[in-house]
Write a protein that holds these residues in place. Sequence first.
Motif, PDB file in Angstrom:
ATOM      1  N   SER A  48      30.146  74.254  53.428  1.00  0.00           N
ATOM      2  CA  SER A  48      31.459  73.751  53.019  1.00  0.00           C
ATOM      3  C   SER A  48      31.296  72.335  52.484  1.00  0.00           C
ATOM      4  O   SER A  48      30.614  71.511  53.110  1.00  0.00           O
ATOM      5  CB  SER A  48      32.427  73.748  54.208  1.00  0.00           C
ATOM      6  OG  SER A  48      32.620  75.048  54.705  1.00  0.00           O
ATOM      7  N   ASP A  49      31.889  72.047  51.340  1.00  0.00           N
ATOM      8  CA  ASP A  49      31.837  70.701  50.764  1.00  0.00           C
ATOM      9  C   ASP A  49      32.955  69.840  51.354  1.00  0.00           C
ATOM     10  O   ASP A  49      34.108  70.276  51.446  1.00  0.00           O
ATOM     11  CB  ASP A  49      31.969  70.771  49.241  1.00  0.00           C
ATOM     12  CG  ASP A  49      30.739  71.380  48.593  1.00  0.00           C
ATOM     13  OD1 ASP A  49      29.641  70.835  48.798  1.00  0.00           O
ATOM     14  OD2 ASP A  49      30.883  72.404  47.894  1.00  0.00           O
ATOM     15  N   VAL A  50      32.602  68.631  51.771  1.00  0.00           N
ATOM     16  CA  VAL A  50      33.575  67.697  52.357  1.00  0.00           C
ATOM     17  C   VAL A  50      33.440  66.342  51.666  1.00  0.00           C
ATOM     18  O   VAL A  50      32.403  66.024  51.072  1.00  0.00           O
ATOM     19  CB  VAL A  50      33.350  67.526  53.876  1.00  0.00           C
ATOM     20  CG1 VAL A  50      33.541  68.847  54.600  1.00  0.00           C
ATOM     21  CG2 VAL A  50      31.963  66.957  54.166  1.00  0.00           C
ATOM     22  N   SER A  51      34.490  65.539  51.751  1.00  0.00           N
ATOM     23  CA  SER A  51      34.467  64.216  51.121  1.00  0.00           C
ATOM     24  C   SER A  51      33.710  63.193  51.963  1.00  0.00           C
ATOM     25  O   SER A  51      33.132  62.244  51.442  1.00  0.00           O
ATOM     26  CB  SER A  51      35.892  63.730  50.875  1.00  0.00           C
ATOM     27  OG  SER A  51      36.620  63.665  52.096  1.00  0.00           O
ATOM     28  N   ARG A  52      33.702  63.406  53.300  1.00  0.00           N
ATOM     29  CA  ARG A  52      32.977  62.492  54.187  1.00  0.00           C
ATOM     30  C   ARG A  52      32.781  63.157  55.540  1.00  0.00           C
ATOM     31  O   ARG A  52      33.436  64.149  55.871  1.00  0.00           O
ATOM     32  CB  ARG A  52      33.765  61.191  54.368  1.00  0.00           C
ATOM     33  CG  ARG A  52      35.150  61.357  54.943  1.00  0.00           C
ATOM     34  CD  ARG A  52      35.941  60.062  54.927  1.00  0.00           C
ATOM     35  NE  ARG A  52      37.309  60.242  55.378  1.00  0.00           N
ATOM     36  CZ  ARG A  52      37.699  60.192  56.647  1.00  0.00           C
ATOM     37  NH1 ARG A  52      36.794  59.972  57.601  1.00  0.00           N
ATOM     38  NH2 ARG A  52      38.969  60.372  56.987  1.00  0.00           N
ATOM     39  N   LEU A  53      31.883  62.579  56.343  1.00  0.00           N
ATOM     40  CA  LEU A  53      31.654  63.072  57.696  1.00  0.00           C
ATOM     41  C   LEU A  53      32.723  62.533  58.630  1.00  0.00           C
ATOM     42  O   LEU A  53      33.007  61.337  58.638  1.00  0.00           O
ATOM     43  CB  LEU A  53      30.271  62.638  58.201  1.00  0.00           C
ATOM     44  CG  LEU A  53      29.045  63.226  57.500  1.00  0.00           C
ATOM     45  CD1 LEU A  53      27.772  62.665  58.130  1.00  0.00           C
ATOM     46  CD2 LEU A  53      29.037  64.742  57.583  1.00  0.00           C
TER      47      LEU A  53
END
Length: 398
Positions: A48-53
């Motif tokens: 899954s692609d996320v903008s930040r952790l």
Amino acid sequence: MGKLLVTVDHQFIRTPDGKVWVKTIYGYDFWKRYLKVFDEVRIACRISDVSRLNEEMMISSGPNVEFFQLPHYRGPKEFVLRYWKIRKAMVGIAAGCSCALYRIPSPIANAVHNEVKKKHLPWAVEVVNDPWDTFAPGAYRGISRPFVRIYFYCQVKFMAGNADGVSYVTRSALQKRYPSYVKRHKENHMHFESFYSSIILNRDFFYYDRKVPHDQFTIVHINSCITDYSKGHDVVIRVLNILRKNGMNVYVKFIGDGPMRSEFQKMALSYEVADYIEFTGLLSGVQAIRQELLGADLLVFPTKGEGLPRTVIEAMAVGLPCLSTPVNGIPELLPAECLFSQQDDEAFAKKAWDILTTPDLYQRLSKQNLETATSYEYDVLAARRDIFYKKLSDLGEN
């Protein structure tokens, strides 16, 4: 040496800088076991692609490790609903690879294998769990359970019986239920078998100065993803209730997280033991888990089904006495006196009481577990793994 295609039934995330992250187990160090033999590794998995952790995680990407992104799904139902989308995403997944390895049971293994067969690549499996026990009645609630059980049982049975190479996490338990070509015929240059655990247990993990507990006790239970009843969270809650009603000053730590966490928190309230239970959430990294094990006095792990649980081996390696169930490879780890039927709350509670209040028994089991755990130290297992991967690599070069 070539490029190895590996399927992993785990969820990963990717940040905008292209780095891939994971909550547990599959950090970059895990892939190094394959890179000792292969030039490159391609990991087929859900990403899954996320903008930040948003939480602490382990880095999984690194040199010579490539990730092949598959659409995200959660559980067998979503996999079935998105099957054709997932299959379409797999086109070209085996391009440039010299051989494949599937960690099973896994929903995506069969689908990936359809692409591998088109390339006529040699392939092997690592059998890491037993779906027949994991999805047995009572493991989790849902009308799909018996169908999931049969599907994965047939998958492991077929793949273990037809793969060029098969490795099991147990010494003998899984081999009996899912025999390889070698078991049914004999080993040759095209078919081979081995056994080794997936655990990464370095020498600095071991702890030899375990103290016998006294007035206050902590029971620990570890399951990274709390999704159902199969790991016995409910049993541990009832055991705690029994021990406290009998006057023992004892607490429980549940390590892990997942959709069923709130269910077990409600259960703890109903048994009036919520004040004596801590849910730590998921811990990232083996050292964080080790610290919790060092602070505990006993592991209680009433699991419904396993291959060979890392949780138990890690607890043994720091000298913890352990109680579990006699399923799959667990009798290879623990003595019969520490194994009970999963739902036998009274038996678990009685043995926990005996261990925590009898110093001689505590010390004997602690020492025994440490001695057994040494056979799962990294260098011992790495030698067998390297031989297995080298045989697969050789087939890929022919």
